[in-house]
Motif scaffolding. Structure first.
Motif, PDB file in Angstrom:
ATOM      1  N   GLY A   1       0.809  -1.211   0.000  1.00 19.12           N
ATOM      2  CA  GLY A   1       0.000   0.000   0.000  1.00 19.12           C
ATOM      3  C   GLY A   1       0.841   1.259   0.000  1.00 19.12           C
ATOM      4  N   ALA A   2       1.923   1.248   0.787  1.00 20.33           N
ATOM      5  CA  ALA A   2       2.793   2.418   0.870  1.00 20.33           C
ATOM      6  C   ALA A   2       3.489   2.682  -0.464  1.00 20.33           C
ATOM      7  CB  ALA A   2       3.831   2.220   1.979  1.00 20.33           C
ATOM      8  N   VAL A   3       3.944   1.608  -1.114  1.00 18.31           N
ATOM      9  CA  VAL A   3       4.622   1.768  -2.398  1.00 18.31           C
ATOM     10  C   VAL A   3       3.644   2.238  -3.473  1.00 18.31           C
ATOM     11  CG1 VAL A   3       5.834   0.552  -4.256  1.00 18.31           C
ATOM     12  CG2 VAL A   3       6.439   0.111  -1.866  1.00 18.31           C
ATOM     13  N   LYS A   4       2.448   1.706  -3.472  1.00 17.19           N
ATOM     14  CA  LYS A   4       1.444   2.141  -4.437  1.00 17.19           C
ATOM     15  C   LYS A   4       1.164   3.636  -4.276  1.00 17.19           C
ATOM     16  CE  LYS A   4      -3.254   1.208  -6.078  1.00 17.19           C
ATOM     17  NZ  LYS A   4      -4.499   0.426  -5.860  1.00 17.19           N
ATOM     18  N   PHE A   5       1.018   4.077  -3.046  1.00 16.69           N
ATOM     19  CA  PHE A   5       0.787   5.507  -2.784  1.00 16.69           C
ATOM     20  C   PHE A   5       2.002   6.334  -3.177  1.00 16.69           C
ATOM     21  CE2 PHE A   5       1.312   9.244  -0.100  1.00 16.69           C
ATOM     22  CZ  PHE A   5       0.095   9.895  -0.286  1.00 16.69           C
ATOM     23  N   GLY A   6       3.189   5.880  -2.730  1.00 10.02           N
ATOM     24  CA  GLY A   6       4.405   6.653  -2.962  1.00 10.02           C
ATOM     25  C   GLY A   6       4.733   6.821  -4.426  1.00 10.02           C
ATOM     26  N   THR A   7       4.618   5.753  -5.192  1.00 14.41           N
ATOM     27  CA  THR A   7       4.958   5.826  -6.613  1.00 14.41           C
ATOM     28  C   THR A   7       3.912   6.594  -7.409  1.00 14.41           C
ATOM     29  OG1 THR A   7       3.958   3.637  -6.963  1.00 14.41           O
ATOM     30  CG2 THR A   7       6.337   3.725  -6.605  1.00 14.41           C
ATOM     31  N   SER A   8       2.732   6.770  -6.822  1.00 14.12           N
ATOM     32  CA  SER A   8       1.667   7.514  -7.502  1.00 14.12           C
ATOM     33  C   SER A   8       1.705   9.009  -7.188  1.00 14.12           C
ATOM     34  CB  SER A   8       0.292   6.958  -7.116  1.00 14.12           C
ATOM     35  OG  SER A   8       0.155   5.599  -7.491  1.00 14.12           O
ATOM     36  N   TYR A   9       2.120   9.367  -5.949  1.00 15.50           N
ATOM     37  CA  TYR A   9       1.942  10.745  -5.512  1.00 15.50           C
ATOM     38  C   TYR A   9       3.210  11.439  -5.018  1.00 15.50           C
ATOM     39  CZ  TYR A   9      -2.942   9.313  -5.647  1.00 15.50           C
ATOM     40  OH  TYR A   9      -4.155   8.836  -6.062  1.00 15.50           O
ATOM     41  N   LEU A  10       4.243  10.699  -4.666  1.00 17.05           N
ATOM     42  CA  LEU A  10       5.440  11.329  -4.117  1.00 17.05           C
ATOM     43  C   LEU A  10       6.478  11.569  -5.204  1.00 17.05           C
ATOM     44  CD1 LEU A  10       5.884   9.339  -0.763  1.00 17.05           C
ATOM     45  CD2 LEU A  10       4.691  11.505  -1.163  1.00 17.05           C
ATOM     46  N   PRO A  11       7.328  12.585  -5.043  1.00 22.76           N
ATOM     47  CA  PRO A  11       8.358  12.860  -6.048  1.00 22.76           C
ATOM     48  C   PRO A  11       9.395  11.743  -6.110  1.00 22.76           C
ATOM     49  CG  PRO A  11       8.687  14.232  -4.096  1.00 22.76           C
ATOM     50  CD  PRO A  11       7.362  13.558  -3.928  1.00 22.76           C
ATOM     51  N   THR A  12       9.972  11.547  -7.286  1.00 23.58           N
ATOM     52  CA  THR A  12      10.928  10.465  -7.485  1.00 23.58           C
ATOM     53  C   THR A  12      12.115  10.580  -6.546  1.00 23.58           C
ATOM     54  OG1 THR A  12      10.302  10.268  -9.810  1.00 23.58           O
ATOM     55  CG2 THR A  12      12.438   9.351  -9.180  1.00 23.58           C
ATOM     56  N   TRP A  13      12.589  11.812  -6.299  1.00 27.20           N
ATOM     57  CA  TRP A  13      13.775  11.959  -5.454  1.00 27.20           C
ATOM     58  C   TRP A  13      13.515  11.436  -4.039  1.00 27.20           C
ATOM     59  CZ3 TRP A  13      13.669  14.546  -0.882  1.00 27.20           C
ATOM     60  CH2 TRP A  13      12.646  15.486  -0.663  1.00 27.20           C
ATOM     61  N   LEU A  14      12.288  11.585  -3.565  1.00 28.24           N
ATOM     62  CA  LEU A  14      11.962  11.113  -2.226  1.00 28.24           C
ATOM     63  C   LEU A  14      11.890   9.593  -2.184  1.00 28.24           C
ATOM     64  CD1 LEU A  14      11.285  11.859   0.660  1.00 28.24           C
ATOM     65  CD2 LEU A  14       8.885  12.110  -0.014  1.00 28.24           C
ATOM     66  N   MET A  15      11.293   8.995  -3.211  1.00 35.83           N
ATOM     67  CA  MET A  15      11.239   7.535  -3.282  1.00 35.83           C
ATOM     68  C   MET A  15      12.647   6.952  -3.430  1.00 35.83           C
ATOM     69  SD  MET A  15       8.096   6.773  -2.870  1.00 35.83           S
ATOM     70  CE  MET A  15       8.147   5.029  -3.277  1.00 35.83           C
ATOM     71  N   ASP A  16      13.481   7.589  -4.256  1.00 36.76           N
ATOM     72  CA  ASP A  16      14.860   7.121  -4.434  1.00 36.76           C
ATOM     73  C   ASP A  16      15.628   7.162  -3.118  1.00 36.76           C
ATOM     74  OD1 ASP A  16      14.388   6.716  -7.096  1.00 36.76           O
ATOM     75  OD2 ASP A  16      15.513   8.459  -7.793  1.00 36.76           O
ATOM     76  N   LYS A  17      15.404   8.192  -2.351  1.00 30.76           N
ATOM     77  CA  LYS A  17      16.090   8.313  -1.060  1.00 30.76           C
ATOM     78  C   LYS A  17      15.733   7.143  -0.153  1.00 30.76           C
ATOM     79  CE  LYS A  17      16.929  11.640   2.677  1.00 30.76           C
ATOM     80  NZ  LYS A  17      16.596  13.004   3.205  1.00 30.76           N
ATOM     81  N   GLY A  18      14.476   6.736  -0.196  1.00 28.88           N
ATOM     82  CA  GLY A  18      14.041   5.633   0.656  1.00 28.88           C
ATOM     83  C   GLY A  18      14.646   4.307   0.244  1.00 28.88           C
ATOM     84  N   VAL A  19      14.675   4.010  -1.065  1.00 30.87           N
ATOM     85  CA  VAL A  19      15.164   2.701  -1.504  1.00 30.87           C
ATOM     86  C   VAL A  19      16.681   2.575  -1.402  1.00 30.87           C
ATOM     87  CG1 VAL A  19      13.215   2.313  -3.035  1.00 30.87           C
ATOM     88  CG2 VAL A  19      15.296   3.369  -3.954  1.00 30.87           C
ATOM     89  N   GLN A  20      17.388   3.693  -1.233  1.00 28.67           N
ATOM     90  CA  GLN A  20      18.850   3.634  -1.111  1.00 28.67           C
ATOM     91  C   GLN A  20      19.327   3.347   0.313  1.00 28.67           C
ATOM     92  OE1 GLN A  20      21.208   6.579  -3.559  1.00 28.67           O
ATOM     93  NE2 GLN A  20      19.160   7.409  -3.913  1.00 28.67           N
ATOM     94  N   ILE A  21      18.406   3.351   1.268  1.00 31.94           N
ATOM     95  CA  ILE A  21      18.798   3.093   2.659  1.00 31.94           C
ATOM     96  C   ILE A  21      19.375   1.685   2.788  1.00 31.94           C
ATOM     97  CG2 ILE A  21      17.916   2.821   5.023  1.00 31.94           C
ATOM     98  CD1 ILE A  21      15.810   4.957   4.342  1.00 31.94           C
ATOM     99  N   ASN A  22      20.495   1.562   3.480  1.00 32.47           N
ATOM    100  CA  ASN A  22      21.169   0.273   3.744  1.00 32.47           C
ATOM    101  C   ASN A  22      21.620  -0.443   2.472  1.00 32.47           C
ATOM    102  OD1 ASN A  22      20.762   0.567   6.543  1.00 32.47           O
ATOM    103  ND2 ASN A  22      18.741  -0.394   6.428  1.00 32.47           N
ATOM    104  N   THR A  23      21.926   0.315   1.429  1.00 32.85           N
ATOM    105  CA  THR A  23      22.441  -0.303   0.202  1.00 32.85           C
ATOM    106  C   THR A  23      23.958  -0.154   0.063  1.00 32.85           C
ATOM    107  OG1 THR A  23      22.150   1.711  -1.120  1.00 32.85           O
ATOM    108  CG2 THR A  23      20.278   0.155  -1.010  1.00 32.85           C
ATOM    109  N   GLY A  24      24.553   0.741   0.846  1.00 35.48           N
ATOM    110  CA  GLY A  24      25.989   0.985   0.735  1.00 35.48           C
ATOM    111  C   GLY A  24      26.354   2.018  -0.305  1.00 35.48           C
ATOM    112  N   LEU A  25      25.385   2.541  -1.038  1.00 33.22           N
ATOM    113  CA  LEU A  25      25.689   3.526  -2.069  1.00 33.22           C
ATOM    114  C   LEU A  25      26.242   4.815  -1.481  1.00 33.22           C
ATOM    115  CD1 LEU A  25      22.691   3.116  -4.553  1.00 33.22           C
ATOM    116  CD2 LEU A  25      25.003   2.188  -4.728  1.00 33.22           C
ATOM    117  N   ASP A  26      25.811   5.150  -0.255  1.00 31.80           N
ATOM    118  CA  ASP A  26      26.355   6.340   0.393  1.00 31.80           C
ATOM    119  C   ASP A  26      27.842   6.168   0.678  1.00 31.80           C
ATOM    120  OD1 ASP A  26      25.773   4.334   2.204  1.00 31.80           O
ATOM    121  OD2 ASP A  26      25.274   5.698   3.841  1.00 31.80           O
TER     122      ASP A  26
END
Length: 281
Positions: A249-274
């Motif tokens: 539900g959260a992903v459906k809402f986020g990908t529909s209404y939130l800006p891409t930069w905000l969604m990208d920030k969330g999926v990068q957590i704990n990936t080591g990219l930082d």
């Protein structure tokens, strides 16, 4: 549920979603054909009344034909539900992707699904049945290290949505389940891989391995709980897309209404990219 209704499910190895769905359909009174590349991987379903185990490799034409012959004979040529659940998981940075391995992934996750659907379509048309594709939230998120897997699952979903229109004249429904992360005992296909020795991602290899093993800390839903809701939705006559599973539900809402930069920030957590970014400074 009338005993004359049959369902075939691919990818029913022990501990996985397909196995859990087989049990759920059986408990609703369906006669179930549970399939996997090897009968030995479906021990949890052995001797369950109403469940027939079939060997079926979705990438092998002869295997598909042999299974279809059995199902056609046992069902008098009418199959109420086909659930395309067979899939391979995959984690690899795209710069390090082995193209041949990626093609093999698509053979299972995309072309295998279509081959199964084509072969069993006459049985589904006769029954005015339903075809189900299990897809993934990863197809809507730019999750690092899952680019190839996500592309395969989104491709499957696009095929499902197209089939929904193409099969409507024959009164066959098509449903795609956009699935969140699940708790399963299935084996991740790439638990034993290693990055190339010249990979730019070697500093975070252990992080990628942990994510491949489901140890990234994301919420997960029990496969049996998932199956209860999903099977009820399937036999309830749903068509189109249905989102279910942890964070769906959260992903459906986020990908529909939130800006891409905000969604990208969330999926990068704990990936080591930082960490990799810091090393470039």
């Amino acid at each position: 549920m009338p005993s004359s209704q049959f369902v075939l499910i691919t990818g029913c190895s022990d501990g996985g979603t397909g196995s859990a769905m087989a049990v759920e359909f059986q408990e609703h009174g369906f006669k179930v054909f549970a399939t996997s590349r090897s009968l030995a991987t479906m021990s949890a379903l052995e001797n369950k009344p109403g469940i027939t185990l079939l060997q079926l490799d979705v990438t092998n034409k002869a295997s598909i034909t042999a299974a279809a012959d059995v199902v056609r004979r046992e069902t008098d040529g009418a199959l109420s539900y086909l659930v395309n659940c067979a899939a391979r998981n995959h984690f690899m940075p795209l710069l390090d992707e082995d193209i041949d391995e990626a093609k093999a992934l698509f053979e299972t996750n995309v072309w295998g699904q279509l081959a199964i659907t084509q072969t069993f379509s006459p049985l589904l048309i006769k029954a005015k049945g339903t075809i189900v594709f299990i897809t993934s939230l990863s197809g809507y998120l730019n999750v690092p290290y899952q680019g190839t897997f996500a592309a395969s699952k989104r491709s499957t979903e696009i095929m499902a949505e197209t089939l929904r229109l193409e099969l409507a004249p024959f009164q066959v429904k098509v449903l795609s389940i956009v699935t969140g992360a699940l708790k399963t005992n299935g084996q991740t296909h790439f638990n034993d891989w290693a990055l190339p020795t010249d990979s730019r991602y070697l500093p975070v290899e252990s992080t990628i391995h942990n994510r491949a093993r489901g140890q990234e800390g994301a919420p997960r839903m029990d496969a049996r709980d998932y199956s209860r809701r999903v099977v009820a939705t399937i036999i309830g006559g749903a068509t189109g897309k249905f989102w279910y599973g942890a964070s769906a539900g959260a992903v459906k809402f986020g990908t529909s209404y939130l800006p891409t930069w905000l969604m990208d920030k969330g999926v990068q957590i704990n990936t080591g990219l930082d960490l990799l970014a810091q090393q470039q400074q």
